[in-house]
Enzyme design. Structure first.
Site, mmCIF file in Angstrom:
data_model
loop_
_atom_site.group_PDB
_atom_site.id
_atom_site.type_symbol
_atom_site.label_atom_id
_atom_site.label_comp_id
_atom_site.label_asym_id
_atom_site.label_seq_id
_atom_site.Cartn_x
_atom_site.Cartn_y
_atom_site.Cartn_z
ATOM 1 C CG ASP A 8 -0.394 0.165 2.532
ATOM 2 O OD1 ASP A 8 0.830 0.393 2.623
ATOM 3 O OD2 ASP A 8 -1.145 0.114 3.530
ATOM 4 C CB CYS A 65 0.836 -2.346 4.848
ATOM 5 S SG CYS A 65 0.650 -3.419 6.289
ATOM 6 C CB THR A 67 2.067 -2.277 11.221
ATOM 7 O OG1 THR A 67 0.830 -2.731 10.637
ATOM 8 C CG2 THR A 67 1.868 -0.904 11.857
ATOM 9 C CG HIS A 98 10.144 -24.746 12.479
ATOM 10 N ND1 HIS A 98 10.264 -24.639 13.850
ATOM 11 C CD2 HIS A 98 11.303 -25.326 12.053
ATOM 12 C CE1 HIS A 98 11.430 -25.129 14.235
ATOM 13 N NE2 HIS A 98 12.090 -25.548 13.162
ATOM 14 C CG HIS A 133 8.528 -28.532 11.223
ATOM 15 N ND1 HIS A 133 8.275 -27.975 12.459
ATOM 16 C CD2 HIS A 133 9.839 -28.883 11.242
ATOM 17 C CE1 HIS A 133 9.380 -27.978 13.172
ATOM 18 N NE2 HIS A 133 10.351 -28.517 12.472
HETATM 19 C C1 RB5 Z 1 -1.911 2.869 6.595
HETATM 20 O O1 RB5 Z 1 -1.927 4.062 7.284
HETATM 21 C C2 RB5 Z 1 -1.696 1.706 7.540
HETATM 22 O O2 RB5 Z 1 -2.805 1.564 8.392
HETATM 23 C C3 RB5 Z 1 -1.434 0.428 6.786
HETATM 24 O O3 RB5 Z 1 -0.348 0.605 5.953
HETATM 25 C C4 RB5 Z 1 -1.086 -0.786 7.630
HETATM 26 O O4 RB5 Z 1 -0.091 -0.482 8.563
HETATM 27 C C5 RB5 Z 1 -2.221 -1.501 8.251
HETATM 28 O O5 RB5 Z 1 -2.039 -2.499 8.960
#
Ligand code: RB5
Length: 146
Positions: A8, A65, A67, A98, A133
């Protein structure tokens, strides 16, 4: 190996770093990430990319993304996907050995590009151990099929 990479708007820098790595490793890939000119919704990128792995068009996926969490949650909704949200090299190695993970999710707001590159390199180079596994993964597959 054929890899699909997607991201994203919050994953553009690491996505570009990983694309350079894939070129250096001579790994065939397709980039389905956003144009990143505006804010987008990560499921719109994770779900179609995950489906293309589940249907056999690609072997592995690298989803990025802010996080890594949103991408990993969405990817793991697709039957046949084992997505590992991984921010260290040890976990990257172990999730291949695993869990036979076929997708790795990374968070650009968590990682620097250098560490992201090391994580993905190890993840791409490590084989599944199989054995006990495999039995565990088969239990997940059986649950998906029930
Ligand atoms: C975008 O702001 C953020 O929410 C997205 O990139 C991601 O981290 C969501 O889990």
């Amino acid at each position: 190996m054929k890899v699909i990479i997607t991201a994203d708007h919050a994953g553009m820098t690491i996505r570009n770093e990983i694309k350079e790595l894939l070129k250096e490793m001579n790994i065939e890939f397709e980039d389905t990430g956003c144009s990143c000119e505006e804010s987008v919704d990560y499921p719109d990128y994770a779900l179609p990319a995950a489906e293309r792995i589940a249907n056999g068009e690609f072997d592995r996926g690298i989803f990025i993304c802010g996080t890594g969490i949103g991408m990993s949650i969405a990817a793991n909704k697709v039957k046949g996907i084992r997505c590992a949200l991984t921010h260290d090299v040890y976990s990257a190695k172990l999730t291949r050995q695993h869990n036979d993970s076929n997708v790795i999710a990374l968070g650009e707001r968590v990682l620097g590009p250098g560490l992201a590159r090391e994580i993905v390199k190890v993840w791409l180079e490590t084989e599944f151990d199989g054995g006990r596994h495999e039995n565990r993964i088969n239990k997940i597959t059986k649950y998906e099929d029930s």
